[in-house]
Design an enzyme around this catalytic site. Structure first.
Site, PDB file in Angstrom:
ATOM      1  CG  PHE A 282      -8.192   2.512   3.128  1.00 36.22           C
ATOM      2  CD1 PHE A 282      -7.094   2.107   3.874  1.00 36.22           C
ATOM      3  CD2 PHE A 282      -8.264   2.150   1.797  1.00 36.22           C
ATOM      4  CE1 PHE A 282      -6.075   1.361   3.298  1.00 36.22           C
ATOM      5  CE2 PHE A 282      -7.253   1.413   1.210  1.00 36.22           C
ATOM      6  CZ  PHE A 282      -6.160   1.014   1.970  1.00 36.22           C
TER       7      PHE A 282
ATOM      8  CG  ASN B 142      -1.699   1.191   1.480  1.00 35.04           C
ATOM      9  OD1 ASN B 142      -1.772   2.056   0.607  1.00 35.04           O
ATOM     10  ND2 ASN B 142      -2.317   1.306   2.649  1.00 35.04           N
ATOM     11  N   PRO B 143       1.206   1.786  -1.174  1.00 34.05           N
ATOM     12  CG  PRO B 143       1.210   2.536  -3.388  1.00 34.05           C
ATOM     13  CD  PRO B 143       0.706   1.427  -2.510  1.00 34.05           C
TER      14      PRO B 143
ATOM     15  CE1 TYR C 115      -2.477   4.571  -1.579  1.00 33.23           C
ATOM     16  CE2 TYR C 115      -4.353   5.320  -0.281  1.00 33.23           C
ATOM     17  CZ  TYR C 115      -3.605   4.294  -0.815  1.00 33.23           C
ATOM     18  OH  TYR C 115      -3.977   3.005  -0.601  1.00 33.23           O
TER      19      TYR C 115
HETATM   20  C1  LIG Z   1       0.053   4.163   3.075  1.00 36.53           C
HETATM   21  S1  LIG Z   1       1.272   3.788   4.308  1.00 36.53           S
HETATM   22  C2  LIG Z   1       1.200   2.063   4.192  1.00 36.53           C
HETATM   23  C3  LIG Z   1       1.570   1.368   5.393  1.00 36.53           C
HETATM   24  C4  LIG Z   1       1.487  -0.154   5.325  1.00 36.53           C
HETATM   25  N1  LIG Z   1       2.121  -0.669   4.106  1.00 36.53           N
HETATM   26  C5  LIG Z   1       0.072  -0.645   5.411  1.00 36.53           C
HETATM   27  O1  LIG Z   1      -0.489  -1.039   4.413  1.00 36.53           O
HETATM   28  O2  LIG Z   1      -0.528  -0.611   6.492  1.00 36.53           O
HETATM   29  C6  LIG Z   1       2.658   4.294   3.469  1.00 36.53           C
HETATM   30  C7  LIG Z   1       4.018   4.167   4.131  1.00 36.53           C
HETATM   31  O3  LIG Z   1       4.928   4.723   3.216  1.00 36.53           O
HETATM   32  C8  LIG Z   1       6.025   5.309   3.886  1.00 36.53           C
HETATM   33  N2  LIG Z   1       6.667   6.173   2.911  1.00 36.53           N
HETATM   34  C9  LIG Z   1       6.241   7.393   2.475  1.00 36.53           C
HETATM   35  N3  LIG Z   1       7.063   7.835   1.506  1.00 36.53           N
HETATM   36  C10 LIG Z   1       7.994   6.884   1.295  1.00 36.53           C
HETATM   37  C11 LIG Z   1       9.097   6.745   0.401  1.00 36.53           C
HETATM   38  N4  LIG Z   1       9.363   7.710  -0.479  1.00 36.53           N
HETATM   39  N5  LIG Z   1       9.835   5.624   0.456  1.00 36.53           N
HETATM   40  C12 LIG Z   1       9.568   4.639   1.353  1.00 36.53           C
HETATM   41  N6  LIG Z   1       8.531   4.711   2.229  1.00 36.53           N
HETATM   42  C13 LIG Z   1       7.754   5.814   2.195  1.00 36.53           C
HETATM   43  C14 LIG Z   1       5.366   5.981   5.056  1.00 36.53           C
HETATM   44  O4  LIG Z   1       6.312   6.215   6.092  1.00 36.53           O
HETATM   45  C15 LIG Z   1       4.299   4.923   5.419  1.00 36.53           C
HETATM   46  O5  LIG Z   1       4.794   4.033   6.375  1.00 36.53           O
END
Ligand SMILES: C[S@@+](CC[C@H](N)C(=O)[O-])C[C@H]1O[C@@H](n2cnc3c(N)ncnc32)[C@H](O)[C@@H]1O
Length: 434
Positions: free
Chosen positions: A211, A120-121, A123
């Site tokens: 969500f 889940n990247p 947004y």
């Molecule tokens: C939408 S959350 C998803 C969390 C988890 N995968 C879940 O599904 O519950 C996105 C995560 O991306 C991390 N994040 C944001 N930008 C990032 C980047 N450029 N590279 C790596 N991680 C990143 C944030 O710290 C956060 O933990």
């Protein structure tokens, strides 16, 4: 195992030191995935062989890797990438079998590709803190853009994650991401859609607003690298659209009824130019615009003044007034009666006829390309039930507004066009009867 690949940008370090966890999480696009959704996606990610390489980018505490192990066991090479140290320590505790890398996924250069990438990247549009959720990454935006071949318009960080993840897939590898549905239809993602169509076969599962407390409609996107075609599912099971030769066009619920409706009509965009109103900064700095009501000044209208079939000319929601006859200095089409269509009222068409030629700060304005169109009849048609069903069925709630591309494609029944006049010349004196 832990590898540290990059340090955080200065403003991000600042953001991570903020006292409020909520603010920090918002700035990094943190949204936790409901466990039923994680399980559904892990099912879709079924590995073809044991020992393959599995990656969860932006993993936070690695819910996808944890679920993957529960379902398929430990015989895989598991990796997680996360930018935020605090999240990573929870991931290590949660999935000790995996290798975790502290890095910005969009700049990370691993030495090998992956067979499965899932997760889940984050947004959000990357920009200024006052306007955009993902502002801690603003300093890196230029780098992201330089490295991306599909970045277009405002784009969104999730689009860059999709592109990067597809590039890191081995031939025959599989991507499974949950992302907002907006990429299906917005022009900002047209290069991304074309790229995906070129590199693999797509399955898209439309799930709506799953969500909790998030007003965003999502899809699960599966890309099989090296495959082709598109399948669009309505929910987790029902196959609604199959396109063996998908080339990157908008992805919509194209049921036969709506395709026939389009084939039998003339696209609204062939009949009208779709123009957008003068933007707020431009309106504010115009010398004839006042923040006080004065004699002979009229309100500058906004979406709140627009209703299906009528316009509230009295209430000044914008807090701005100007002499009506000077409205043309903002946009020439304010100078003649024309149709106005709402931009921000969800996937429905709300249209009215501006017979008084007022100034506007918002909404779409339809400028006829041809003579002889009956604008009042057109207004009733656009507000009518068939058009509403067409728009809401095709585009659901993929985005919270009607876009210019959607508007231009609305089919106008040929019976609405008893007289098809010659095209308006550039200098034609437009006089349109209602
Ligand atoms: C939408 S959350 C998803 C969390 C988890 N995968 C879940 O599904 O519950 C996105 C995560 O991306 C991390 N994040 C944001 N930008 C990032 C980047 N450029 N590279 C790596 N991680 C990143 C944030 O710290 C956060 O933990």
């Amino acid at each position: 195992m832990t590898l540290v690949m990059s340090s955080l940008p200065f403003d991000m370090v600042d953001a991570l030191q903020q006292p409020s966890l909520k603010e920090r999480e918002r700035a990094l696009g943190v949204v936790y995935t409901p466990s039923a959704l994680v399980e559904f996606m892990v099912r879709l990610a079924r590995p073809a062989r044991s020992g393959c390489r599995v990656l969860e980018p932006a993993c936070a505490d690695a819910p996808f890797l944890a679920s993957f192990i529960r379902r398929y066991g430990c015989g895989y090479q598991l990796y997680g990438v996360e930018i935020d140290t605090a999240h990573l320590s929870r991931a290590r505790a949660n999935v000790p079998q995996a290798t975790f890398i502290e890095a910005d996924f969009l700049l990370w250069e691993p030495s090998s590709c992956f067979d499965i990438i899932l997760g889940n990247p984050p947004y959000g549009i990357i920009g200024d803190g006052s306007h955009y959720p993902i502002h801690t990454l603003k300093e890196r935006k230029t780098l992201y853009r330089q490295r991306s071949r599909t970045w277009y318009g405002k784009f969104n960080i999730y689009g860059a994650f999709i592109e990067r993840a597809v590039d890191l897939l081995s031939p025959g590898g599989k991507l499974v991401f949950v992302v907002p549905a907006s990429w299906l239809v917005l022009d900002d993602f047209r290069l991304l859609r074309a790229y995906l169509a070129q590199v693999g076969g797509l399955q898209v599962y439309y799930l709506g607003k799953v969500f909790p407390k998030r007003n965003v409609s999502v899809v699960v996107l599966v890309v099989e690298k090296g495959g082709e075609g598109l399948e669009l599912y309505d929910g987790a099971e029902e196959l609604a659209v199959v396109k063996p030769a998908y080339a990157g066009e908008m992805i919509r619920f194209e049921r036969r009824e709506w395709l026939e409706f389009e084939q039998n009509g003339v696209p609204l965009g062939d009949l009208f130019h779709v123009r957008f109103a003068a933007r707020s900064p431009e309106v504010r700095k115009h010398p004839a615009v006042s923040t006080e009501a004065r004699p002979a000044y009229v309100p500058i209208l906004t979406g709140r003044n627009l209703h299906a079939g009528w316009i509230d000319y009295k209430t000044c929601y914008s807090g701005l007034w100007m002499p009506r006859e000077r409205a043309v200095e903002l946009r020439s089409f304010y100078g003649f009666p024309h149709l106005v269509v709402a931009h921000t009222k969800g996937a429905r068409v709300v249209c009215a006829y501006d017979e008084r030629c007022y100034p506007w700060r918002e909404e779409f304005h339809l400028v006829p390309k041809r003579e002889g169109l009956d604008l009042l009849a057109m207004m009733h048609y656009l507000n009518g039930e068939p058009v509403q069903r067409y728009v809401s069925d095709l585009y659901r709630d993929f985005v919270p507004h009607l876009t210019a591309s959607m508007l231009k494609r609305i089919p106008v029944e040929r019976s609405m066009l008893p007289y098809f006049g010659r095209p308006l010349s550039r200098n034609a004196n437009v006089t349109l009867s209602g």
